[in-house]
Write an enzyme that holds these catalytic residues in place. Structure first.
Site, mmCIF file in Angstrom:
data_model
loop_
_atom_site.group_PDB
_atom_site.id
_atom_site.type_symbol
_atom_site.label_atom_id
_atom_site.label_comp_id
_atom_site.label_asym_id
_atom_site.label_seq_id
_atom_site.Cartn_x
_atom_site.Cartn_y
_atom_site.Cartn_z
ATOM 1 C CB SER A 1 -0.959 -0.045 1.192
ATOM 2 O OG SER A 1 -1.972 0.935 1.060
ATOM 3 C CG HIS B 1 -5.810 -2.199 0.439
ATOM 4 N ND1 HIS B 1 -5.058 -1.918 -0.670
ATOM 5 C CD2 HIS B 1 -5.217 -1.518 1.448
ATOM 6 C CE1 HIS B 1 -4.079 -1.098 -0.359
ATOM 7 N NE2 HIS B 1 -4.138 -0.848 0.929
ATOM 8 C CG ASP C 1 -6.793 -2.813 -3.462
ATOM 9 O OD1 ASP C 1 -7.445 -1.987 -2.808
ATOM 10 O OD2 ASP C 1 -5.605 -3.104 -3.206
#
Length: 425
Positions: free
Chosen positions: A294, A405, A376
């Site tokens: 991320s 995610h 995601d």
């Protein structure tokens, strides 16, 4: 004594019962009609929607659904009855990108969600974000100025975290003039010798860190850093209070100025972490990787692009990709600056270009490993592909289609195996 024992026993029972809660009995399945979820432009995709209870179809369920390019659904329906426990929903795209079907099922007083995302020629996605003419010059000068500040490293042994093979320290070092210190957890093999190194950069948030003694015990130097200029070994409540208070929304701070945006000291701090690793007498000077997911995926790309001493990187669902895609009504990456926080003024638009993963991806010269999922919603695959497709150096992508995610165990294992190979462990 009996009361104390009884209290501890009850507490243990509560912990045990909490640890056994896994998932939901009811699941919403959304399945594209291609097993690989990939489609040619203008090819119809049909999603099959089912709601299952105990692995059997649950008839008479009411659902809401959205269909269309991710972030920009073109069809929305509410209170649709699944008469036979199943529904077919067709869709198509004539431009490269991802077409998403997102379903919310209503069962009793609860709601359950499921989604699937079909890929349409993602290898043809091109970034929208503009590359500033002085991008490379800006970062060269910025880092040169920062490095005039001595690292002044501090290391504190953490005996309770040391292992049979590794000594573990909390470390800190200066980043730039008036930039404060970066903190992290350093693991160094106890056995005398020279070792490769791995820098771990963090995802978004405010938290403590435990360090890495598991990737290659006794074989690799690892440094896991925080980005907020605070020690990383305090009580969780300290970080929770900061996340809800002074650091709430830190990714938006100063975003109208390329020198004052919060990520300026973060990027510099990651590069000074490389400086710190390279200053260690135990580092072999040959193999140095950087990895994260991320926000950490973005920082992995950024660090590898800016420092030639980095020899490889691995980025999982990288954030901060293709901010300006918003202006084309195309999915942009977290933190979705212009979609979430309003249309930018000219200063904001210019500043964030210096912190777009796409523009660092264009500078890469070392091998990289990537992985993400089609589902995601934080870092949409459209945005990540835009950055990936801009890379001209050696690269490999390992998508895990259904993931959002988060990670699958297989994904984690494959990522760790690749890193170990690069470290020659």
């Amino acid at each position: 004594m009996k009361k104390t024992f009884l209290s501890l026993f009850c507490l243990l029972c509560v912990w045990t019962s909490m640890a056994q809660i896994r998932g939901n009995e009811i699941r919403v399945l959304v399945s594209p009609d291609h097993a690989d979820w990939n489609y040619r432009l203008n090819e119809k995709c049909t999603f099959t929607v089912r709601v299952l209870k105990a692995q059997n179809s649950l008839p008479g369920v009411t659902i809401d659904y959205e269909l269309g390019p991710e972030m920009y659904p073109t069809e929305t329906r509410k209170s649709v009855l699944l008469k036979d426990g199943e529904l077919k929903l067709p869709g198509v795209m004539n431009t490269p990108g991802f077409f998403r079907c997102k379903v919310t099922a209503h069962v009793g007083d609860r709601t359950y969600q499921g989604l699937a995302t079909a890929a349409y020629a993602p290898e043809e996605l091109l970034p929208v974000t503009e590359l500033p003419a002085d991008f490379s010059e800006y970062w060269t000068n910025t880092l040169e100025y920062a490095r005039k500040t001595p690292l002044d490293p501090l290391m504190t042994l953490l005996p309770e975290r040391c292992t049979e093979t590794d000594n573990v320290y909390q470390v800190s070092f200066q980043t730039k003039p008036w930039g404060g210190r970066f903190y992290g957890i350093l693991s160094v093999p106890k056995k005398e010798g020279k070792y490769p190194a791995l820098l771990r950069v963090p995802g978004a948030g405010v938290r403590p860190y435990s360090g890495d003694t598991y990737t290659a015990p006794g074989k690799v130097i690892t440094l896991e850093v925080g980005i907020h200029g605070i020690p990383v070994t305090m009580e969780q409540s300290v970080y929770d209070n900061l996340a809800a208070g002074a650091l709430n929304g830190y990714w938006t701070f100063g975003r109208d100025n390329r020198d004052n945006i919060y990520y300026n000291r973060v990027v510099i701090g990651a590069l000074r972490a490389v400086d710190f690793i390279c200053s260690l007498p135990q580092y072999n000077g040959k193999s140095l990787g950087v990895t994260g997911s991320s926000q950490g995926g973005a920082l992995s790309v950024i660090t590898a692009a800016l420092d030639p001493r980095v020899t490889f990187f691995a980025a999982v669902h990288p954030a901060m990709c293709d901010h300006e895609a918003y202006f084309k009504k195309r999915a942009c990456g977290w933190p979705h600056y212009f979609r979430t926080y309003g249309a930018p003024n000219e200063k904001e638009l210019k500043a964030v270009r210096y912190y777009d993963t796409v523009n660092f991806a264009r500078q890469l010269r070392v091998p990289g490993w990537f992985s993400w999922g089609y589902n995601d919603e934080v870092c949409p695959p459209t945005s990540m592909y835009a950055a990936y497709n801009a890379i001209t150096s050696s690269k490999e992508l390992h998508p895990y289609l259904e993931t959002g995610h988060y990670w699958y165990q297989e994904q984690w294992d494959e990522w760790l195996e690749w890193i170990r190979k690069q470290l020659k462990y």
